[in-house]
Design a protein around this motif. Sequence first.
Motif, PDB file in Angstrom:
ATOM      1  N   ILE A  74      12.366 -57.273   8.062  1.00  0.00           N
ATOM      2  CA  ILE A  74      13.333 -57.455   6.969  1.00  0.00           C
ATOM      3  C   ILE A  74      13.424 -56.149   6.190  1.00  0.00           C
ATOM      4  O   ILE A  74      12.395 -55.576   5.803  1.00  0.00           O
ATOM      5  N   LYS A  75      14.630 -55.698   5.945  1.00  0.00           N
ATOM      6  CA  LYS A  75      14.845 -54.449   5.208  1.00  0.00           C
ATOM      7  C   LYS A  75      15.675 -54.742   3.950  1.00  0.00           C
ATOM      8  O   LYS A  75      16.654 -55.472   4.014  1.00  0.00           O
ATOM      9  N   ILE A  76      15.262 -54.148   2.830  1.00  0.00           N
ATOM     10  CA  ILE A  76      16.016 -54.283   1.588  1.00  0.00           C
ATOM     11  C   ILE A  76      16.123 -52.912   0.941  1.00  0.00           C
ATOM     12  O   ILE A  76      15.133 -52.182   0.838  1.00  0.00           O
ATOM     13  N   ASN A  77      17.337 -52.542   0.567  1.00  0.00           N
ATOM     14  CA  ASN A  77      17.552 -51.252  -0.092  1.00  0.00           C
ATOM     15  C   ASN A  77      18.803 -51.344  -0.948  1.00  0.00           C
ATOM     16  O   ASN A  77      19.578 -52.311  -0.860  1.00  0.00           O
ATOM     17  N   SER A  78      19.035 -50.326  -1.798  1.00  0.00           N
ATOM     18  CA  SER A  78      20.230 -50.313  -2.645  1.00  0.00           C
ATOM     19  C   SER A  78      20.635 -48.877  -2.942  1.00  0.00           C
ATOM     20  O   SER A  78      19.833 -47.946  -2.822  1.00  0.00           O
ATOM     21  N   GLU A  79      21.912 -48.731  -3.351  1.00  0.00           N
ATOM     22  CA  GLU A  79      22.442 -47.414  -3.705  1.00  0.00           C
ATOM     23  C   GLU A  79      23.631 -47.579  -4.637  1.00  0.00           C
ATOM     24  O   GLU A  79      24.267 -48.630  -4.677  1.00  0.00           O
ATOM     25  N   ILE A  80      23.907 -46.533  -5.406  1.00  0.00           N
ATOM     26  CA  ILE A  80      25.077 -46.531  -6.298  1.00  0.00           C
ATOM     27  C   ILE A  80      26.282 -46.014  -5.514  1.00  0.00           C
ATOM     28  O   ILE A  80      26.224 -44.977  -4.849  1.00  0.00           O
TER      29      ILE A  80
END
Length: 449
Positions: A349-355
Amino acid sequence: MEIQEDKLQKDVQYITQNPIISPLLDVICQTTGMGFAAIARVTSDRWITCGVRDDINFGLRPGDELDVKTTLCEEVRLHDQMIVIDCVDTDPNFCTHHTPLMYGFQSYISVPIIRKDGGFFGTLCAIDPRPNNLSSPVVTNMFKMFAELIAFHLQATEHLEHTEAKHSYQLASIKKSEDLQKIFTEQLENQVQERTHELEEKNIALEKLNTQLESFAFISSHDLQEPLRKIQTFASRITEKEIHNLSDSARDWFRRIIDSAKRMQSLIEDLLAYSQANAVNYKFEMTSLHQIAEEVRQDIEEERQAKDAIIEIGSMCEVNIIPFQFRQVFYNLLSNALKFSNPDHPSRIKINSEIIPADHVKPDEVSNDKSYCHIRVADNGIGFDQQYGEKIFELFQRLHGKSEYPGTGLGLAIVKKIIDNHGGSITATSRENEGATFDIYIPLTQPSH
Protein backbone atom coordinates in the motif's frame (compact mmCIF):
# COMPACT_ATOMS: atom_id res chain seq x y z
CA MET A 1 -55.96 -27.36 15.17
CA GLU A 2 -57.81 -24.49 16.80
CA ILE A 3 -56.00 -22.94 19.76
CA GLN A 4 -57.97 -22.59 23.00
CA GLU A 5 -59.13 -19.10 23.87
CA ASP A 6 -57.47 -19.03 27.30
CA LYS A 7 -54.11 -19.96 25.72
CA LEU A 8 -54.47 -17.17 23.17
CA GLN A 9 -55.30 -14.62 25.86
CA LYS A 10 -52.34 -15.76 27.93
CA ASP A 11 -50.06 -15.29 24.91
CA VAL A 12 -51.42 -11.75 24.48
CA GLN A 13 -50.83 -11.03 28.18
CA TYR A 14 -47.21 -12.20 27.92
CA ILE A 15 -46.63 -9.34 25.47
CA THR A 16 -48.89 -6.62 26.92
CA GLN A 17 -47.42 -7.03 30.40
CA ASN A 18 -43.79 -7.12 29.25
CA PRO A 19 -42.02 -3.82 30.07
CA ILE A 20 -39.69 -3.94 27.04
CA ILE A 21 -42.46 -3.86 24.43
CA SER A 22 -43.45 -0.19 24.60
CA PRO A 23 -39.88 1.20 24.32
CA LEU A 24 -39.09 -1.37 21.62
CA LEU A 25 -42.01 -0.19 19.45
CA ASP A 26 -41.03 3.43 20.16
CA VAL A 27 -37.53 2.70 18.83
CA ILE A 28 -38.97 1.18 15.66
CA CYS A 29 -41.17 4.20 14.91
CA GLN A 30 -38.53 6.77 15.82
CA THR A 31 -35.76 4.98 13.89
CA THR A 32 -37.72 4.19 10.71
CA GLY A 33 -40.28 7.02 10.68
CA MET A 34 -43.14 4.50 10.44
CA GLY A 35 -46.40 5.73 11.95
CA PHE A 36 -47.72 2.39 13.22
CA ALA A 37 -45.88 -0.57 14.77
CA ALA A 38 -47.38 -3.63 16.45
CA ILE A 39 -46.82 -7.13 17.73
CA ALA A 40 -49.60 -9.52 16.68
CA ARG A 41 -50.54 -13.03 17.80
CA VAL A 42 -51.35 -14.81 14.55
CA THR A 43 -53.01 -18.20 14.05
CA SER A 44 -54.75 -19.83 11.10
CA ASP A 45 -57.98 -17.99 11.95
CA ARG A 46 -57.07 -15.16 14.37
CA TRP A 47 -55.05 -11.90 14.28
CA ILE A 48 -54.89 -10.29 17.75
CA THR A 49 -53.05 -7.08 18.71
CA CYS A 50 -50.62 -7.69 21.61
CA GLY A 51 -48.64 -4.44 21.67
CA VAL A 52 -49.00 -1.29 19.59
CA ARG A 53 -47.69 2.20 18.90
CA ASP A 54 -50.12 4.17 16.75
CA ASP A 55 -49.15 7.67 15.53
CA ILE A 56 -51.46 7.59 12.49
CA ASN A 57 -54.75 6.78 14.27
CA PHE A 58 -55.00 3.34 12.72
CA GLY A 59 -57.28 2.54 15.63
CA LEU A 60 -55.99 -0.73 17.10
CA ARG A 61 -55.38 -1.35 20.79
CA PRO A 62 -54.07 -4.43 22.63
CA GLY A 63 -56.73 -7.15 22.43
CA ASP A 64 -58.30 -5.84 19.23
CA GLU A 65 -58.58 -8.18 16.25
CA LEU A 66 -58.46 -8.06 12.45
CA ASP A 67 -59.75 -10.65 10.01
CA VAL A 68 -56.56 -12.63 9.47
CA LYS A 69 -57.45 -13.22 5.81
CA THR A 70 -57.26 -9.47 5.18
CA THR A 71 -53.67 -9.22 6.50
CA LEU A 72 -50.25 -9.91 5.00
CA CYS A 73 -49.25 -11.51 8.31
CA GLU A 74 -51.20 -14.56 7.15
CA GLU A 75 -48.69 -14.96 4.30
CA VAL A 76 -45.79 -14.49 6.75
CA ARG A 77 -47.27 -17.31 8.89
CA LEU A 78 -47.78 -19.65 5.93
CA HIS A 79 -44.31 -19.18 4.45
CA ASP A 80 -42.35 -18.30 7.60
CA GLN A 81 -40.69 -15.45 5.69
CA MET A 82 -40.57 -11.69 6.32
CA ILE A 83 -42.35 -9.34 3.91
CA VAL A 84 -40.91 -5.90 3.12
CA ILE A 85 -42.62 -3.29 0.89
CA ASP A 86 -40.90 0.06 0.36
CA CYS A 87 -43.68 1.45 -1.85
CA VAL A 88 -46.91 -0.40 -2.69
CA ASP A 89 -47.55 1.57 -5.88
CA THR A 90 -44.25 0.43 -7.44
CA ASP A 91 -44.12 -3.08 -5.96
CA PRO A 92 -45.00 -5.65 -8.67
CA ASN A 93 -46.16 -8.21 -6.11
CA PHE A 94 -48.38 -6.00 -3.99
CA CYS A 95 -49.49 -3.00 -6.09
CA THR A 96 -52.88 -4.65 -6.68
CA HIS A 97 -53.03 -6.70 -3.48
CA HIS A 98 -56.26 -6.36 -1.48
CA THR A 99 -54.55 -5.70 1.88
CA PRO A 100 -52.78 -2.37 1.05
CA LEU A 101 -55.93 -1.21 -0.75
CA MET A 102 -58.13 -2.08 2.24
CA TYR A 103 -55.92 -0.52 4.93
CA GLY A 104 -54.45 2.35 2.92
CA PHE A 105 -50.71 1.91 3.49
CA GLN A 106 -47.78 2.46 1.12
CA SER A 107 -44.92 0.97 3.16
CA TYR A 108 -45.02 -2.27 5.16
CA ILE A 109 -42.73 -4.70 6.99
CA SER A 110 -43.60 -7.87 8.90
CA VAL A 111 -41.13 -10.29 10.55
CA PRO A 112 -42.09 -13.72 12.01
CA ILE A 113 -41.68 -14.32 15.76
CA ILE A 114 -40.70 -17.97 16.28
CA ARG A 115 -41.00 -19.74 19.64
CA LYS A 116 -38.27 -21.86 21.25
CA ASP A 117 -39.88 -25.08 19.98
CA GLY A 118 -40.00 -23.72 16.43
CA GLY A 119 -43.70 -22.88 16.59
CA PHE A 120 -45.03 -19.70 15.03
CA PHE A 121 -46.17 -17.08 17.58
CA GLY A 122 -46.98 -14.08 15.42
CA THR A 123 -45.38 -11.06 13.79
CA LEU A 124 -43.55 -7.82 14.50
CA CYS A 125 -44.93 -5.45 11.89
CA ALA A 126 -45.14 -1.78 10.90
CA ILE A 127 -47.14 0.23 8.35
CA ASP A 128 -47.28 3.82 7.12
CA PRO A 129 -49.35 5.67 4.50
CA ARG A 130 -46.11 6.99 2.99
CA PRO A 131 -43.34 5.09 1.13
CA ASN A 132 -40.27 4.27 3.22
CA ASN A 133 -36.84 2.68 2.75
CA LEU A 134 -37.52 -0.47 4.76
CA SER A 135 -35.47 -2.92 2.69
CA SER A 136 -32.15 -1.47 3.88
CA PRO A 137 -29.98 -3.85 5.97
CA VAL A 138 -30.15 -1.48 8.95
CA VAL A 139 -33.95 -1.73 9.14
CA THR A 140 -34.33 -5.44 8.33
CA ASN A 141 -31.55 -6.45 10.76
CA MET A 142 -33.12 -4.34 13.50
CA PHE A 143 -36.53 -5.99 12.99
CA LYS A 144 -34.98 -9.48 12.98
CA MET A 145 -33.01 -8.78 16.16
CA PHE A 146 -36.10 -7.37 17.95
CA ALA A 147 -38.17 -10.39 16.85
CA GLU A 148 -35.52 -12.67 18.37
CA LEU A 149 -35.54 -10.64 21.60
CA ILE A 150 -39.32 -10.96 21.83
CA ALA A 151 -39.04 -14.74 21.28
CA PHE A 152 -36.41 -14.92 24.01
CA HIS A 153 -38.67 -13.04 26.43
CA LEU A 154 -41.58 -15.35 25.59
CA GLN A 155 -39.38 -18.36 26.32
CA ALA A 156 -38.11 -16.92 29.61
CA THR A 157 -41.60 -15.85 30.76
CA GLU A 158 -43.18 -19.23 29.93
CA HIS A 159 -40.34 -21.09 31.64
CA LEU A 160 -40.63 -18.88 34.73
CA GLU A 161 -44.40 -19.46 34.90
CA HIS A 162 -43.96 -23.23 34.43
CA THR A 163 -41.31 -23.38 37.18
CA GLU A 164 -43.48 -21.43 39.63
CA ALA A 165 -46.51 -23.62 38.87
CA LYS A 166 -44.47 -26.78 39.37
CA HIS A 167 -43.05 -25.42 42.60
CA SER A 168 -46.54 -24.58 43.89
CA TYR A 169 -47.84 -28.03 42.94
CA GLN A 170 -44.99 -29.71 44.80
CA LEU A 171 -45.70 -27.69 47.93
CA ALA A 172 -49.44 -28.42 47.77
CA SER A 173 -48.87 -32.16 47.33
CA ILE A 174 -46.51 -32.34 50.28
CA LYS A 175 -48.96 -30.49 52.54
CA LYS A 176 -51.59 -33.18 51.90
CA SER A 177 -49.61 -35.79 53.77
CA GLU A 178 -47.66 -35.28 56.95
CA ASP A 179 -45.84 -38.55 56.35
CA LEU A 180 -44.69 -37.49 52.89
CA GLN A 181 -43.61 -34.18 54.31
CA LYS A 182 -41.32 -35.94 56.79
CA ILE A 183 -39.89 -38.28 54.19
CA PHE A 184 -39.16 -35.67 51.55
CA THR A 185 -38.33 -32.64 53.70
CA GLU A 186 -34.63 -32.72 53.02
CA GLN A 187 -35.15 -33.45 49.32
CA LEU A 188 -37.67 -30.66 49.02
CA GLU A 189 -35.41 -28.14 50.71
CA ASN A 190 -32.65 -28.94 48.26
CA GLN A 191 -35.02 -28.66 45.32
CA VAL A 192 -36.46 -25.38 46.64
CA GLN A 193 -32.98 -23.94 47.02
CA GLU A 194 -32.06 -25.00 43.51
CA ARG A 195 -35.32 -23.65 42.07
CA THR A 196 -35.00 -20.40 44.03
CA HIS A 197 -31.43 -19.90 42.85
CA GLU A 198 -32.49 -20.67 39.28
CA LEU A 199 -35.38 -18.19 39.48
CA GLU A 200 -33.13 -15.50 40.97
CA GLU A 201 -30.64 -15.90 38.14
CA LYS A 202 -33.36 -15.71 35.51
CA ASN A 203 -34.95 -12.68 37.22
CA ILE A 204 -31.57 -10.94 37.37
CA ALA A 205 -30.98 -11.73 33.69
CA LEU A 206 -34.42 -10.46 32.70
CA GLU A 207 -33.97 -7.31 34.79
CA LYS A 208 -30.69 -6.59 33.01
CA LEU A 209 -32.32 -7.01 29.60
CA ASN A 210 -35.32 -4.92 30.65
CA THR A 211 -33.04 -2.15 31.91
CA GLN A 212 -31.31 -2.05 28.53
CA LEU A 213 -34.53 -1.87 26.54
CA GLU A 214 -36.74 0.39 28.73
CA SER A 215 -34.70 3.46 27.84
CA PHE A 216 -34.56 2.78 24.08
CA ALA A 217 -37.25 5.39 23.34
CA PHE A 218 -35.34 8.17 25.08
CA ILE A 219 -31.70 7.69 24.13
CA SER A 220 -29.62 8.77 21.17
CA SER A 221 -28.03 6.50 18.61
CA HIS A 222 -24.67 6.97 20.36
CA ASP A 223 -26.02 5.44 23.60
CA LEU A 224 -27.46 2.42 21.77
CA GLN A 225 -24.01 0.86 21.74
CA GLU A 226 -23.95 0.11 25.47
CA PRO A 227 -27.18 -1.97 25.67
CA LEU A 228 -26.13 -3.81 22.53
CA ARG A 229 -22.86 -4.79 24.20
CA LYS A 230 -24.78 -5.95 27.28
CA ILE A 231 -27.17 -8.03 25.18
CA GLN A 232 -24.20 -9.65 23.51
CA THR A 233 -22.46 -10.33 26.84
CA PHE A 234 -25.64 -11.69 28.44
CA ALA A 235 -26.34 -14.06 25.57
CA SER A 236 -22.71 -15.23 25.56
CA ARG A 237 -22.82 -16.00 29.28
CA ILE A 238 -25.96 -18.09 28.86
CA THR A 239 -24.45 -20.08 26.01
CA GLU A 240 -21.27 -20.64 28.03
CA LYS A 241 -22.78 -21.44 31.43
CA GLU A 242 -26.10 -23.04 30.47
CA ILE A 243 -25.03 -24.76 27.25
CA HIS A 244 -25.96 -28.21 28.52
CA ASN A 245 -29.49 -27.02 29.29
CA LEU A 246 -30.11 -25.56 25.83
CA SER A 247 -31.53 -27.27 22.79
CA ASP A 248 -29.81 -27.02 19.42
CA SER A 249 -32.34 -24.42 18.29
CA ALA A 250 -31.82 -22.36 21.46
CA ARG A 251 -28.07 -22.39 20.91
CA ASP A 252 -28.63 -21.21 17.38
CA TRP A 253 -30.92 -18.42 18.63
CA PHE A 254 -28.31 -17.15 21.06
CA ARG A 255 -25.69 -17.26 18.33
CA ARG A 256 -28.00 -15.23 16.11
CA ILE A 257 -28.59 -12.71 18.91
CA ILE A 258 -24.83 -12.28 19.36
CA ASP A 259 -24.22 -11.96 15.60
CA SER A 260 -27.10 -9.48 15.20
CA ALA A 261 -25.84 -7.38 18.11
CA LYS A 262 -22.34 -7.29 16.59
CA ARG A 263 -23.72 -6.22 13.22
CA MET A 264 -25.95 -3.59 14.80
CA GLN A 265 -23.07 -2.23 16.90
CA SER A 266 -20.87 -1.91 13.81
CA LEU A 267 -23.69 -0.16 11.98
CA ILE A 268 -24.29 2.25 14.87
CA GLU A 269 -20.59 3.07 15.19
CA ASP A 270 -20.28 3.72 11.47
CA LEU A 271 -23.55 5.69 11.37
CA LEU A 272 -22.24 7.81 14.24
CA ALA A 273 -19.02 8.44 12.36
CA TYR A 274 -21.03 9.29 9.24
CA SER A 275 -23.37 11.67 11.13
CA GLN A 276 -20.40 13.40 12.79
CA ALA A 277 -18.50 13.76 9.52
CA ASN A 278 -19.41 17.40 8.96
CA ALA A 279 -17.47 20.61 9.33
CA VAL A 280 -19.89 22.45 11.60
CA ASN A 281 -18.37 23.41 14.98
CA TYR A 282 -15.02 21.81 14.09
CA LYS A 283 -11.82 23.82 13.75
CA PHE A 284 -9.60 23.72 10.66
CA GLU A 285 -5.87 23.56 11.49
CA MET A 286 -2.63 23.47 9.50
CA THR A 287 -1.75 19.81 9.91
CA SER A 288 1.00 17.47 8.74
CA LEU A 289 -0.53 14.66 6.68
CA HIS A 290 2.64 12.64 7.24
CA GLN A 291 2.08 12.68 11.00
CA ILE A 292 -1.55 11.58 10.63
CA ALA A 293 -0.63 8.80 8.19
CA GLU A 294 2.14 7.56 10.52
CA GLU A 295 -0.23 7.52 13.52
CA VAL A 296 -2.82 5.53 11.56
CA ARG A 297 -0.15 3.09 10.37
CA GLN A 298 0.74 2.44 14.01
CA ASP A 299 -2.95 2.00 14.88
CA ILE A 300 -3.39 -0.77 12.30
CA GLU A 301 -0.04 -2.44 12.95
CA GLU A 302 -1.63 -5.74 14.03
CA GLU A 303 -3.78 -5.89 10.87
CA ARG A 304 -0.70 -5.05 8.77
CA GLN A 305 1.33 -7.83 10.36
CA ALA A 306 -1.52 -10.32 9.93
CA LYS A 307 -1.53 -9.59 6.19
CA ASP A 308 2.29 -9.37 5.99
CA ALA A 309 1.70 -6.05 4.24
CA ILE A 310 4.01 -3.14 3.44
CA ILE A 311 2.64 0.38 3.94
CA GLU A 312 4.81 3.04 2.27
CA ILE A 313 4.32 6.66 3.32
CA GLY A 314 5.90 8.94 0.76
CA SER A 315 6.17 12.70 0.55
CA MET A 316 3.25 14.34 2.36
CA CYS A 317 1.90 17.91 2.50
CA GLU A 318 0.87 20.18 5.32
CA VAL A 319 -2.73 21.34 4.77
CA ASN A 320 -5.56 23.23 6.46
CA ILE A 321 -7.95 20.45 7.58
CA ILE A 322 -9.96 19.08 10.49
CA PRO A 323 -7.31 16.69 11.90
CA PHE A 324 -9.48 14.02 13.54
CA GLN A 325 -11.65 13.72 10.43
CA PHE A 326 -8.65 13.14 8.17
CA ARG A 327 -7.39 10.58 10.63
CA GLN A 328 -10.71 8.76 9.95
CA VAL A 329 -10.13 9.12 6.18
CA PHE A 330 -6.67 7.52 6.31
CA TYR A 331 -7.82 4.83 8.74
CA ASN A 332 -10.75 3.80 6.53
CA LEU A 333 -8.71 3.78 3.31
CA LEU A 334 -5.73 1.87 4.74
CA SER A 335 -7.98 -0.62 6.59
CA ASN A 336 -9.94 -1.13 3.37
CA ALA A 337 -6.73 -1.83 1.46
CA LEU A 338 -5.69 -4.45 4.04
CA LYS A 339 -9.16 -6.04 4.11
CA PHE A 340 -9.28 -6.45 0.33
CA SER A 341 -5.67 -7.56 -0.15
CA ASN A 342 -4.90 -10.29 -2.66
CA PRO A 343 -3.99 -13.59 -0.94
CA ASP A 344 -1.90 -14.64 -3.95
CA HIS A 345 0.89 -12.09 -3.32
CA PRO A 346 2.21 -9.80 -0.56
CA SER A 347 0.11 -6.70 0.06
CA ARG A 348 1.68 -3.34 -0.77
CA ILE A 349 0.00 0.00 0.00
CA LYS A 350 1.40 3.39 -0.98
CA ILE A 351 0.22 6.79 0.28
CA ASN A 352 1.64 10.14 -0.77
CA SER A 353 0.56 13.73 -1.50
CA GLU A 354 1.65 16.84 -3.38
CA ILE A 355 0.53 20.41 -4.04
CA ILE A 356 -0.86 20.94 -7.56
CA PRO A 357 -2.58 23.80 -9.42
CA ALA A 358 -6.29 23.62 -10.22
CA ASP A 359 -5.72 22.76 -13.89
CA HIS A 360 -4.01 19.51 -12.82
CA VAL A 361 -7.06 18.31 -10.90
CA LYS A 362 -8.96 15.59 -12.74
CA PRO A 363 -12.55 16.24 -11.56
CA ASP A 364 -14.23 19.15 -13.34
CA GLU A 365 -15.96 20.58 -10.27
CA VAL A 366 -12.95 22.52 -8.91
CA SER A 367 -12.23 26.20 -8.43
CA ASN A 368 -9.63 27.57 -10.87
CA ASP A 369 -8.42 30.18 -8.39
CA LYS A 370 -7.22 27.62 -5.83
CA SER A 371 -4.30 25.28 -5.41
CA TYR A 372 -4.97 21.75 -4.26
CA CYS A 373 -3.36 19.02 -2.21
CA HIS A 374 -3.51 15.79 -4.19
CA ILE A 375 -3.49 12.69 -1.93
CA ARG A 376 -3.16 9.24 -3.47
CA VAL A 377 -3.70 5.88 -1.73
CA ALA A 378 -2.92 2.89 -3.96
CA ASP A 379 -2.82 -0.84 -3.29
CA ASN A 380 -2.30 -4.11 -5.16
CA GLY A 381 -5.35 -5.90 -3.73
CA ILE A 382 -8.29 -7.67 -5.36
CA GLY A 383 -9.66 -4.42 -6.82
CA PHE A 384 -13.13 -4.04 -8.32
CA ASP A 385 -14.92 -3.51 -11.63
CA GLN A 386 -14.56 0.16 -12.64
CA GLN A 387 -18.30 0.37 -13.35
CA TYR A 388 -18.70 0.57 -9.54
CA GLY A 389 -16.20 3.44 -9.20
CA GLU A 390 -18.85 5.90 -8.02
CA LYS A 391 -21.30 3.47 -6.40
CA ILE A 392 -18.79 2.35 -3.74
CA PHE A 393 -19.04 5.77 -2.06
CA GLU A 394 -22.79 5.41 -1.47
CA LEU A 395 -24.26 4.37 1.88
CA PHE A 396 -24.37 0.61 2.60
CA GLN A 397 -22.82 -0.37 -0.72
CA ARG A 398 -20.93 -3.70 -0.71
CA LEU A 399 -19.26 -5.33 -3.73
CA HIS A 400 -18.28 -8.52 -1.90
CA GLY A 401 -19.96 -11.08 0.35
CA LYS A 402 -20.53 -10.21 4.02
CA SER A 403 -19.16 -13.56 5.22
CA GLU A 404 -15.89 -13.30 3.28
CA TYR A 405 -15.31 -9.57 3.84
CA PRO A 406 -17.15 -8.35 6.97
CA GLY A 407 -18.22 -4.71 7.29
CA THR A 408 -21.17 -2.35 7.17
CA GLY A 409 -20.73 -0.68 3.77
CA LEU A 410 -20.26 2.74 5.39
CA GLY A 411 -16.46 3.16 5.38
CA LEU A 412 -16.09 4.83 1.98
CA ALA A 413 -19.31 6.81 2.44
CA ILE A 414 -17.75 8.34 5.58
CA VAL A 415 -14.57 9.13 3.63
CA LYS A 416 -16.51 10.88 0.85
CA LYS A 417 -18.57 12.94 3.30
CA ILE A 418 -15.41 14.16 5.06
CA ILE A 419 -13.79 15.06 1.73
CA ASP A 420 -16.97 16.92 0.71
CA ASN A 421 -16.85 18.85 3.99
CA HIS A 422 -13.37 20.03 3.08
CA GLY A 423 -14.55 21.29 -0.32
CA GLY A 424 -12.66 18.54 -2.09
CA SER A 425 -13.34 15.52 -4.25
CA ILE A 426 -12.39 11.84 -4.32
CA THR A 427 -12.27 9.31 -7.16
CA ALA A 428 -11.57 5.59 -7.27
CA THR A 429 -10.02 3.69 -10.18
CA SER A 430 -9.48 -0.05 -10.33
CA ARG A 431 -9.50 -3.29 -12.24
CA GLU A 432 -10.37 -6.66 -10.80
CA ASN A 433 -7.29 -8.36 -9.29
CA GLU A 434 -5.12 -5.35 -10.17
CA GLY A 435 -5.54 -3.21 -7.05
CA ALA A 436 -7.35 0.07 -6.43
CA THR A 437 -6.28 3.72 -6.37
CA PHE A 438 -8.04 6.53 -4.50
CA ASP A 439 -7.26 10.11 -5.53
CA ILE A 440 -8.27 12.92 -3.15
CA TYR A 441 -8.11 16.63 -3.99
CA ILE A 442 -8.35 19.13 -1.11
CA PRO A 443 -8.21 22.93 -1.65
CA LEU A 444 -5.39 24.53 0.32
CA THR A 445 -7.63 27.42 1.35
CA GLN A 446 -10.60 26.31 3.46
CA PRO A 447 -13.72 28.39 4.20
CA SER A 448 -14.12 29.68 7.77
CA HIS A 449 -16.52 27.63 9.96
